[in-house]
Design a protein around this motif. Structure first.
Motif, PDB file in Angstrom:
ATOM      1  N   GLU A 194      -8.309  -1.459   3.867  1.00 34.28           N
ATOM      2  CA  GLU A 194      -8.226  -1.205   5.303  1.00 34.28           C
ATOM      3  C   GLU A 194      -7.628   0.177   5.601  1.00 34.28           C
ATOM      4  O   GLU A 194      -8.111   0.882   6.487  1.00 34.28           O
ATOM      5  N   LEU A 195      -6.603   0.577   4.879  1.00 32.50           N
ATOM      6  CA  LEU A 195      -6.005   1.899   5.125  1.00 32.50           C
ATOM      7  C   LEU A 195      -6.965   3.017   4.731  1.00 32.50           C
ATOM      8  O   LEU A 195      -7.026   4.049   5.390  1.00 32.50           O
ATOM      9  N   ARG A 196      -7.728   2.785   3.679  1.00 33.84           N
ATOM     10  CA  ARG A 196      -8.726   3.785   3.275  1.00 33.84           C
ATOM     11  C   ARG A 196      -9.821   3.903   4.337  1.00 33.84           C
ATOM     12  O   ARG A 196     -10.205   5.003   4.734  1.00 33.84           O
ATOM     13  N   GLU A 197     -10.309   2.754   4.840  1.00 34.95           N
ATOM     14  CA  GLU A 197     -11.379   2.770   5.841  1.00 34.95           C
ATOM     15  C   GLU A 197     -10.914   3.333   7.180  1.00 34.95           C
ATOM     16  O   GLU A 197     -11.620   4.125   7.797  1.00 34.95           O
ATOM     17  N   GLU A 198      -9.755   2.906   7.635  1.00 31.48           N
ATOM     18  CA  GLU A 198      -9.320   3.252   8.991  1.00 31.48           C
ATOM     19  C   GLU A 198      -8.565   4.569   9.092  1.00 31.48           C
ATOM     20  O   GLU A 198      -8.584   5.209  10.142  1.00 31.48           O
ATOM     21  N   LEU A 199      -7.894   4.973   8.003  1.00 30.58           N
ATOM     22  CA  LEU A 199      -7.068   6.182   8.051  1.00 30.58           C
ATOM     23  C   LEU A 199      -7.433   7.212   6.986  1.00 30.58           C
ATOM     24  O   LEU A 199      -6.814   8.275   6.927  1.00 30.58           O
ATOM     25  N   GLY A 200      -8.396   6.881   6.127  1.00 32.13           N
ATOM     26  CA  GLY A 200      -8.757   7.796   5.052  1.00 32.13           C
ATOM     27  C   GLY A 200      -7.625   8.003   4.071  1.00 32.13           C
ATOM     28  O   GLY A 200      -7.520   9.048   3.435  1.00 32.13           O
ATOM     29  N   LEU A 201      -6.789   7.010   3.917  1.00 28.14           N
ATOM     30  CA  LEU A 201      -5.560   7.131   3.136  1.00 28.14           C
ATOM     31  C   LEU A 201      -5.581   6.154   1.968  1.00 28.14           C
ATOM     32  O   LEU A 201      -5.896   4.975   2.147  1.00 28.14           O
ATOM     33  N   THR A 202      -5.255   6.643   0.789  1.00 31.09           N
ATOM     34  CA  THR A 202      -5.126   5.771  -0.373  1.00 31.09           C
ATOM     35  C   THR A 202      -3.645   5.530  -0.615  1.00 31.09           C
ATOM     36  O   THR A 202      -2.888   6.477  -0.820  1.00 31.09           O
ATOM     37  N   VAL A 203      -3.243   4.266  -0.535  1.00 33.63           N
ATOM     38  CA  VAL A 203      -1.838   3.908  -0.719  1.00 33.63           C
ATOM     39  C   VAL A 203      -1.674   3.058  -1.964  1.00 33.63           C
ATOM     40  O   VAL A 203      -2.631   2.460  -2.461  1.00 33.63           O
ATOM     41  N   THR A 204      -0.452   3.011  -2.436  1.00 37.17           N
ATOM     42  CA  THR A 204      -0.062   2.119  -3.524  1.00 37.17           C
ATOM     43  C   THR A 204       0.845   1.053  -2.932  1.00 37.17           C
ATOM     44  O   THR A 204       1.780   1.369  -2.204  1.00 37.17           O
ATOM     45  N   ILE A 205       0.544  -0.187  -3.249  1.00 40.81           N
ATOM     46  CA  ILE A 205       1.375  -1.289  -2.785  1.00 40.81           C
ATOM     47  C   ILE A 205       2.560  -1.407  -3.739  1.00 40.81           C
ATOM     48  O   ILE A 205       2.390  -1.531  -4.941  1.00 40.81           O
ATOM     49  N   HIS A 206       3.772  -1.361  -3.165  1.00 38.74           N
ATOM     50  CA  HIS A 206       4.994  -1.425  -3.965  1.00 38.74           C
ATOM     51  C   HIS A 206       5.580  -2.826  -4.041  1.00 38.74           C
ATOM     52  O   HIS A 206       6.497  -3.051  -4.832  1.00 38.74           O
ATOM     53  N   GLY A 207       5.092  -3.723  -3.225  1.00 38.89           N
ATOM     54  CA  GLY A 207       5.583  -5.098  -3.282  1.00 38.89           C
ATOM     55  C   GLY A 207       5.348  -5.830  -1.980  1.00 38.89           C
ATOM     56  O   GLY A 207       5.031  -5.244  -0.953  1.00 38.89           O
ATOM     57  N   LEU A 208       5.525  -7.136  -2.056  1.00 38.16           N
ATOM     58  CA  LEU A 208       5.376  -8.012  -0.905  1.00 38.16           C
ATOM     59  C   LEU A 208       6.697  -8.061  -0.143  1.00 38.16           C
ATOM     60  O   LEU A 208       7.766  -8.183  -0.747  1.00 38.16           O
TER      61      LEU A 208
END
Length: 173
Positions: A71-85
């Protein structure tokens, strides 16, 4: 009559029949993403009232953390790393919607260079702003506001929060 597990085809058909009767849950996956000043990224969706945290709905059989990244890639063009729940919130049925599991993940801190250039990449968002946590919370609808506050507590003490309709249960019975 229940087939024997050794009859693989019959056993799998039996299990598939049971699976078809199980409840299905809608799943949302949002993130807490901060800038170096500690401000929280909020987004303004075009398809509903109110501001939100970045993320969205998981697709069929998609893991929640991967849904948030997509979703962040599609909506913001941003690749994030998930650090935890940080938070899981069970949302009761409301309006036309069945119940839902809402996941909120830590996506870390964005560099100043990336934060300065962050813009919506599709027509689902009109704005994306980093705001101080109290201001971000004030823009969110109550359930999301409670999730954000719980997520910030989780970031502070390292303990994942479980909510029911945006509220931490006092005790489980």
């Amino acid at each position: 009559m229940r087939p024997a597990p050794t009859d693989t085809d019959a056993w799998n058909a039996y299990l598939a029949e049971g699976n078809a009767k199980q409840a299905r849950k809608r799943v949302s996956a949002d993130v807490v993403l901060r800038d170096e000043a500690g401000r929280v990224l909020t987004v303004n969706p075009t398809y509903k009232d109110g501001w939100d945290l970045p993320g969205g709905m998981a697709e069929a059989n998609e893991p929640p953390d991967q849904a948030a990244v997509r979703e962040l890639r599609e909506e913001l063009g941003l690749t994030v790393t998930i650090h935890g729940l940080l938070v899981v919130d069970w949302v009761s049925p409301h309006g036309p919607w069945d119940d839902q599991l809402a996941f909120l993940f830590d996506a870390g801190t964005l560099s100043p260079a990336l934060a300065a250039t962050l813009r919506p990449h599709d027509d689902e968002l009109s704005e994306a702003l980093f705001l101080p946590a109290p201001e971000a919370a004030a823009r969110l609808l109550p359930r999301q506001r409670n999730r954000l506050r719980a997520a910030l507590r989780a970031l502070g003490d390292g303990r994942v929060r479980y909510l029911r309709d945006g509220t931490e249960p006092g005790r489980f019975e």
